[in-house]
Motif scaffolding. Sequence first.
Motif, PDB file in Angstrom:
ATOM      1  N   GLU A  55       0.851  -1.174   0.000  1.00 59.39           N
ATOM      2  CA  GLU A  55       0.000   0.000   0.000  1.00 59.39           C
ATOM      3  C   GLU A  55       0.902   1.244   0.000  1.00 59.39           C
ATOM      4  OE1 GLU A  55      -1.536   2.696   1.293  1.00 59.39           O
ATOM      5  OE2 GLU A  55      -3.299   2.414   0.020  1.00 59.39           O
ATOM      6  N   PRO A  56       0.774   2.147  -0.995  1.00 59.86           N
ATOM      7  CA  PRO A  56       1.739   3.248  -1.098  1.00 59.86           C
ATOM      8  C   PRO A  56       1.652   4.268   0.027  1.00 59.86           C
ATOM      9  CG  PRO A  56      -0.030   3.505  -2.693  1.00 59.86           C
ATOM     10  CD  PRO A  56      -0.213   2.157  -2.074  1.00 59.86           C
ATOM     11  N   ARG A  57       0.479   4.431   0.649  1.00 61.19           N
ATOM     12  CA  ARG A  57       0.336   5.472   1.662  1.00 61.19           C
ATOM     13  C   ARG A  57       0.558   4.953   3.074  1.00 61.19           C
ATOM     14  NH1 ARG A  57      -5.559   7.060  -0.060  1.00 61.19           N
ATOM     15  NH2 ARG A  57      -5.522   4.806  -0.237  1.00 61.19           N
ATOM     16  N   PHE A  58      -0.033   3.789   3.399  1.00 56.25           N
ATOM     17  CA  PHE A  58       0.045   3.277   4.764  1.00 56.25           C
ATOM     18  C   PHE A  58       0.681   1.895   4.823  1.00 56.25           C
ATOM     19  CE2 PHE A  58      -4.071   5.600   4.293  1.00 56.25           C
ATOM     20  CZ  PHE A  58      -3.638   6.788   4.867  1.00 56.25           C
ATOM     21  N   GLY A  59       1.452   1.517   3.789  1.00 61.17           N
ATOM     22  CA  GLY A  59       2.010   0.167   3.748  1.00 61.17           C
ATOM     23  C   GLY A  59       2.919  -0.143   4.912  1.00 61.17           C
ATOM     24  N   GLU A  60       3.676   0.841   5.394  1.00 60.38           N
ATOM     25  CA  GLU A  60       4.603   0.589   6.491  1.00 60.38           C
ATOM     26  C   GLU A  60       3.919   0.623   7.846  1.00 60.38           C
ATOM     27  OE1 GLU A  60       7.654   3.438   6.121  1.00 60.38           O
ATOM     28  OE2 GLU A  60       8.468   2.616   4.241  1.00 60.38           O
ATOM     29  N   ARG A  61       2.730   1.161   7.923  1.00 60.31           N
ATOM     30  CA  ARG A  61       2.037   1.273   9.207  1.00 60.31           C
ATOM     31  C   ARG A  61       1.070   0.124   9.463  1.00 60.31           C
ATOM     32  NH1 ARG A  61      -0.212   7.111  10.557  1.00 60.31           N
ATOM     33  NH2 ARG A  61      -0.438   5.963  12.511  1.00 60.31           N
ATOM     34  N   LEU A  62       0.701  -0.614   8.417  1.00 59.21           N
ATOM     35  CA  LEU A  62      -0.243  -1.708   8.579  1.00 59.21           C
ATOM     36  C   LEU A  62       0.474  -2.965   9.061  1.00 59.21           C
ATOM     37  CD1 LEU A  62      -2.368  -1.220   5.343  1.00 59.21           C
ATOM     38  CD2 LEU A  62      -2.923  -0.491   7.653  1.00 59.21           C
ATOM     39  N   HIS A  63      -0.104  -3.627  10.068  1.00 59.85           N
ATOM     40  CA  HIS A  63       0.438  -4.873  10.606  1.00 59.85           C
ATOM     41  C   HIS A  63      -0.384  -6.028  10.045  1.00 59.85           C
ATOM     42  CE1 HIS A  63       1.919  -2.426  14.342  1.00 59.85           C
ATOM     43  NE2 HIS A  63       2.494  -2.053  13.209  1.00 59.85           N
ATOM     44  N   TYR A  64       0.175  -6.742   9.061  1.00 63.69           N
ATOM     45  CA  TYR A  64      -0.565  -7.765   8.335  1.00 63.69           C
ATOM     46  C   TYR A  64      -0.449  -9.124   9.016  1.00 63.69           C
ATOM     47  CZ  TYR A  64      -0.583  -4.432   4.431  1.00 63.69           C
ATOM     48  OH  TYR A  64      -0.753  -3.332   3.645  1.00 63.69           O
ATOM     49  N   ILE A  82      -6.241 -11.842   4.055  1.00 65.02           N
ATOM     50  CA  ILE A  82      -5.199 -10.939   4.522  1.00 65.02           C
ATOM     51  C   ILE A  82      -5.873  -9.834   5.326  1.00 65.02           C
ATOM     52  CG2 ILE A  82      -3.197  -9.578   3.891  1.00 65.02           C
ATOM     53  CD1 ILE A  82      -3.112 -12.506   2.985  1.00 65.02           C
ATOM     54  N   ALA A  83      -5.452  -9.660   6.572  1.00 60.66           N
ATOM     55  CA  ALA A  83      -6.067  -8.676   7.458  1.00 60.66           C
ATOM     56  C   ALA A  83      -4.990  -7.825   8.118  1.00 60.66           C
ATOM     57  CB  ALA A  83      -6.924  -9.363   8.519  1.00 60.66           C
ATOM     58  N   ALA A  84      -5.409  -6.655   8.601  1.00 60.10           N
ATOM     59  CA  ALA A  84      -4.539  -5.743   9.345  1.00 60.10           C
ATOM     60  C   ALA A  84      -5.006  -5.705  10.787  1.00 60.10           C
ATOM     61  CB  ALA A  84      -4.560  -4.350   8.731  1.00 60.10           C
ATOM     62  N   SER A  85      -4.103  -6.020  11.710  1.00 60.60           N
ATOM     63  CA  SER A  85      -4.489  -6.148  13.111  1.00 60.60           C
ATOM     64  C   SER A  85      -4.555  -4.822  13.848  1.00 60.60           C
ATOM     65  CB  SER A  85      -3.504  -7.069  13.839  1.00 60.60           C
ATOM     66  OG  SER A  85      -2.187  -6.522  13.793  1.00 60.60           O
ATOM     67  N   ASN A  86      -3.974  -3.751  13.319  1.00 56.16           N
ATOM     68  CA  ASN A  86      -3.935  -2.472  14.034  1.00 56.16           C
ATOM     69  C   ASN A  86      -4.867  -1.429  13.443  1.00 56.16           C
ATOM     70  OD1 ASN A  86      -2.380  -2.285  11.687  1.00 56.16           O
ATOM     71  ND2 ASN A  86      -1.125  -0.640  12.529  1.00 56.16           N
ATOM     72  N   VAL A  87      -5.888  -1.856  12.701  1.00 53.74           N
ATOM     73  CA  VAL A  87      -6.847  -0.932  12.094  1.00 53.74           C
ATOM     74  C   VAL A  87      -8.205  -1.118  12.754  1.00 53.74           C
ATOM     75  CG1 VAL A  87      -7.998  -0.252   9.947  1.00 53.74           C
ATOM     76  CG2 VAL A  87      -5.608  -0.949   9.915  1.00 53.74           C
ATOM     77  N   ARG A  88      -8.853  -0.013  13.057  1.00 52.83           N
ATOM     78  CA  ARG A  88     -10.197  -0.071  13.628  1.00 52.83           C
ATOM     79  C   ARG A  88     -11.231  -0.279  12.523  1.00 52.83           C
ATOM     80  NH1 ARG A  88     -10.219   2.011  18.896  1.00 52.83           N
ATOM     81  NH2 ARG A  88      -8.324   3.159  19.465  1.00 52.83           N
ATOM     82  N   PRO A  89     -12.222  -1.128  12.747  1.00 54.20           N
ATOM     83  CA  PRO A  89     -13.235  -1.350  11.701  1.00 54.20           C
ATOM     84  C   PRO A  89     -14.210  -0.189  11.586  1.00 54.20           C
ATOM     85  CG  PRO A  89     -13.769  -2.616  13.661  1.00 54.20           C
ATOM     86  CD  PRO A  89     -12.427  -1.981  13.924  1.00 54.20           C
ATOM     87  N   THR A  90     -14.703   0.014  10.387  1.00 51.70           N
ATOM     88  CA  THR A  90     -15.722   1.010  10.092  1.00 51.70           C
ATOM     89  C   THR A  90     -16.977   0.288   9.619  1.00 51.70           C
ATOM     90  OG1 THR A  90     -13.910   2.418   9.361  1.00 51.70           O
ATOM     91  CG2 THR A  90     -16.105   3.210   8.917  1.00 51.70           C
ATOM     92  N   ASN A  91     -18.097   0.970   9.686  1.00 47.09           N
ATOM     93  CA  ASN A  91     -19.364   0.365   9.302  1.00 47.09           C
ATOM     94  C   ASN A  91     -19.295  -0.176   7.875  1.00 47.09           C
ATOM     95  OD1 ASN A  91     -22.131  -0.308   9.540  1.00 47.09           O
ATOM     96  ND2 ASN A  91     -22.687   1.542   8.438  1.00 47.09           N
ATOM     97  N   GLY A  92     -19.559  -1.489   7.723  1.00 44.92           N
ATOM     98  CA  GLY A  92     -19.530  -2.135   6.419  1.00 44.92           C
ATOM     99  C   GLY A  92     -18.250  -2.856   6.101  1.00 44.92           C
ATOM    100  N   ASP A  93     -17.219  -2.754   6.944  1.00 41.43           N
ATOM    101  CA  ASP A  93     -15.953  -3.432   6.681  1.00 41.43           C
ATOM    102  C   ASP A  93     -16.075  -4.927   6.959  1.00 41.43           C
ATOM    103  OD1 ASP A  93     -14.772  -1.105   5.969  1.00 41.43           O
ATOM    104  OD2 ASP A  93     -13.687  -0.797   7.846  1.00 41.43           O
TER     105      ASP A  93
END
Length: 265
Positions: A145-154, A176-187
């Motif tokens: 991911e070009p913007r948040f690729g280094e911040r996402l924990h896959y 494939i999931a990211a463990s440090n992202v909060r879910p939003t409605n519909g995710d």
Amino acid sequence: MIYRKFVEQEESLVPENRRRRKIEHTEKVPRKRGRKKCPMTLRNYLFLRALYLAARDGDTSSREGFAEALGLSYKLVNTMASAFERIHPDICKAQAKLQQERDDAFCRPENLTAVPMLEIDDILQRDYREKAPLEGKKAAAIVKEPRFGERLHYFGFFMPDGCMVNDGICKGDKIIAASNVRPTNGDLVACRIPGLHTVTVRRYVTTGNPALFDLYEGGTINPMPTVWSDNAIYGVVVEVQRSYWPRRLPLQDLPEKYRREELPW
């Protein structure tokens, strides 16, 4: 004649006592006589007036513009605070270093990111580190991911059931999931179902109560109400991978570690 069995939506895995049922009111409610009271208060009026003026005069399409329109300071608005979980900076640095080691060992192109396919027991314990070197079926490669690729924990796992077929996810797909992202409605989220020792995928839907949310199966059937205190969510799904094996290519000529289970048709 050969009959092929098509993929069908599995029956619900949600326990009966956790399903949300529709309550139909058959009794007529008597109407109250008299003048209806207006729910508008001075605070609500000023808030709606500020929204109207912001929509007419300013740009409210972004969080910064919305905050400035309501008179809030731009410095107090952190647009990424609600998107990521709060993690200590040392843990983030260690995770970034580990991810760089994965990419150097498994991925040759610089625009790919290596994701370990973990066991269910490790995910349930929230241990997202691989126990062996990444190779073959134990890892997946996704575009960085070009913007948040280094911040996402896959982290990754295999879809254990077919309850999300109506949403395009079949049993055996790589999740494939990211463990440090909060879910939003519909995710789509990686979660566990109470009473089952497994991690699966469900659709996250918010409710009127901030402490409650619903987990929907494929096709928006059998929503399961869940509270945040259950810690049932392990990450937000960012990619789904599926692979096929041509029947003309024989399985017996492959090494055993690369063989796949034969299809039932």
